[in-house]
Design a protein around this motif. Structure first.
Motif, PDB file in Angstrom:
ATOM      1  N   GLU A 131       0.839  -1.193   0.000  1.00 13.55           N
ATOM      2  CA  GLU A 131       0.000   0.000   0.000  1.00 13.55           C
ATOM      3  C   GLU A 131       0.877   1.248   0.000  1.00 13.55           C
ATOM      4  O   GLU A 131       1.816   1.337   0.784  1.00 13.55           O
ATOM      5  CB  GLU A 131      -0.889  -0.010   1.260  1.00 13.55           C
ATOM      6  CG  GLU A 131      -1.737   1.207   1.468  1.00 13.55           C
ATOM      7  CD  GLU A 131      -2.722   1.449   0.351  1.00 13.55           C
ATOM      8  OE1 GLU A 131      -2.572   2.476  -0.340  1.00 13.55           O
ATOM      9  OE2 GLU A 131      -3.626   0.618   0.155  1.00 13.55           O
ATOM     10  N   ASP A 132       0.561   2.195  -0.878  1.00 13.53           N
ATOM     11  CA  ASP A 132       1.360   3.415  -0.964  1.00 13.53           C
ATOM     12  C   ASP A 132       0.747   4.604  -0.226  1.00 13.53           C
ATOM     13  O   ASP A 132       1.385   5.629  -0.073  1.00 13.53           O
ATOM     14  CB  ASP A 132       1.636   3.794  -2.419  1.00 13.53           C
ATOM     15  CG  ASP A 132       0.372   4.132  -3.186  1.00 13.53           C
ATOM     16  OD1 ASP A 132      -0.672   3.499  -2.947  1.00 13.53           O
ATOM     17  OD2 ASP A 132       0.431   5.024  -4.047  1.00 13.53           O
ATOM     18  N   ASN A 133      -0.462   4.452   0.280  1.00  9.15           N
ATOM     19  CA  ASN A 133      -1.124   5.528   1.003  1.00  9.15           C
ATOM     20  C   ASN A 133      -0.908   5.317   2.503  1.00  9.15           C
ATOM     21  O   ASN A 133      -1.401   4.346   3.082  1.00  9.15           O
ATOM     22  CB  ASN A 133      -2.620   5.541   0.673  1.00  9.15           C
ATOM     23  CG  ASN A 133      -3.368   6.656   1.357  1.00  9.15           C
ATOM     24  OD1 ASN A 133      -3.275   6.816   2.575  1.00  9.15           O
ATOM     25  ND2 ASN A 133      -4.122   7.411   0.586  1.00  9.15           N
ATOM     26  N   GLU A 134      -0.156   6.233   3.127  1.00  5.51           N
ATOM     27  CA  GLU A 134       0.220   6.077   4.533  1.00  5.51           C
ATOM     28  C   GLU A 134      -0.999   6.008   5.458  1.00  5.51           C
ATOM     29  O   GLU A 134      -1.001   5.249   6.435  1.00  5.51           O
ATOM     30  CB  GLU A 134       1.141   7.221   4.970  1.00  5.51           C
ATOM     31  CG  GLU A 134       1.796   6.987   6.309  1.00  5.51           C
ATOM     32  CD  GLU A 134       2.688   5.753   6.363  1.00  5.51           C
ATOM     33  OE1 GLU A 134       2.673   5.074   7.403  1.00  5.51           O
ATOM     34  OE2 GLU A 134       3.383   5.441   5.379  1.00  5.51           O
ATOM     35  N   ASP A 153      -3.975   4.762   4.712  1.00  2.00           N
ATOM     36  CA  ASP A 153      -4.528   3.415   4.565  1.00  2.00           C
ATOM     37  C   ASP A 153      -3.677   2.373   5.298  1.00  2.00           C
ATOM     38  O   ASP A 153      -4.203   1.410   5.847  1.00  2.00           O
ATOM     39  CB  ASP A 153      -4.667   3.037   3.096  1.00  2.00           C
ATOM     40  CG  ASP A 153      -5.840   3.728   2.421  1.00  2.00           C
ATOM     41  OD1 ASP A 153      -6.681   4.320   3.124  1.00  2.00           O
ATOM     42  OD2 ASP A 153      -5.906   3.687   1.171  1.00  2.00           O
ATOM     43  N   ASN A 208       5.617  -0.157  -0.140  1.00  2.00           N
ATOM     44  CA  ASN A 208       4.746   0.866  -0.720  1.00  2.00           C
ATOM     45  C   ASN A 208       4.821   0.996  -2.230  1.00  2.00           C
ATOM     46  O   ASN A 208       4.363   1.992  -2.783  1.00  2.00           O
ATOM     47  CB  ASN A 208       5.003   2.224  -0.059  1.00  2.00           C
ATOM     48  CG  ASN A 208       6.421   2.704  -0.259  1.00  2.00           C
ATOM     49  OD1 ASN A 208       7.162   2.152  -1.056  1.00  2.00           O
ATOM     50  ND2 ASN A 208       6.799   3.722   0.472  1.00  2.00           N
ATOM     51  N   ASP A 227      -2.839  -3.555  -2.876  1.00  2.00           N
ATOM     52  CA  ASP A 227      -3.498  -2.454  -3.567  1.00  2.00           C
ATOM     53  C   ASP A 227      -3.187  -2.598  -5.061  1.00  2.00           C
ATOM     54  O   ASP A 227      -2.176  -3.198  -5.433  1.00  2.00           O
ATOM     55  CB  ASP A 227      -2.976  -1.121  -3.029  1.00  2.00           C
ATOM     56  CG  ASP A 227      -3.735   0.089  -3.547  1.00  2.00           C
ATOM     57  OD1 ASP A 227      -4.832  -0.071  -4.114  1.00  2.00           O
ATOM     58  OD2 ASP A 227      -3.234   1.214  -3.380  1.00  2.00           O
TER      59      ASP A 227
END
Length: 132
Positions: A7-10, A12, A33, A60
């Motif tokens: 996942e690249d959205n901190e 999330d 990420n 993701d």
């Protein structure tokens, strides 16, 4: 249980970690990420050669470097790695993404925002597929 979260959205990442820790007291959560690091982690190569294989991957689709669908394909088509259970967690509502993911070995496809009870049920229902 060892889970790899890709996942690249901190935000999330933090929310998913908090949710999972409510259900799994023995959780070990590894996070990468981008898609390139996900492949390296799952194939245990380069800087991730020392990492243990996870029991489950939460992936993701919209990732930097390599997208999640390509990560899924690489892992599922690599000898000795196709058994790793992968759950797609994404904002994508495209039927084509969902169909592609499921046809290429994803355990299931969950659209964000994350429904934690649904995720818990899926993991519990598929615990036979996940190493103890």
């Amino acid at each position: 249980m060892k889970i790899l979260l890709v996942e690249d959205n901190e935000i999330d990442v933090v929310l998913t970690q908090v949710y999972l820790e409510e259900f799994y007291s023995d959780l070990i959560l590894e996070v990468v990420n981008n898609g390139a690091d996900a492949i390296d982690f799952l194939l245990q190569q380069h800087e991730f050669s020392h990492c243990e294989e996870p029991d489950l991957v939460l992936l993701d689709l919209n990732l930097p470097k390599i997208d999640g669908l390509e990560v899924l394909q690489v892992v599922k088509n690599t000898y000795g790695k196709g058994h790793i259970p992968i759950i797609i967690l994404t904002t994508s509502v495209l039927d084509s993404d969902k169909s592609f993911a499921l046809q290429n070995g994803a355990l299931t496809y969950i659209e964000k925002p994350l429904d934690v009870e649904n995720l818990k049920k899926i993991i519990t229902d598929n615990s036979i597929l996940i190493k103890e």
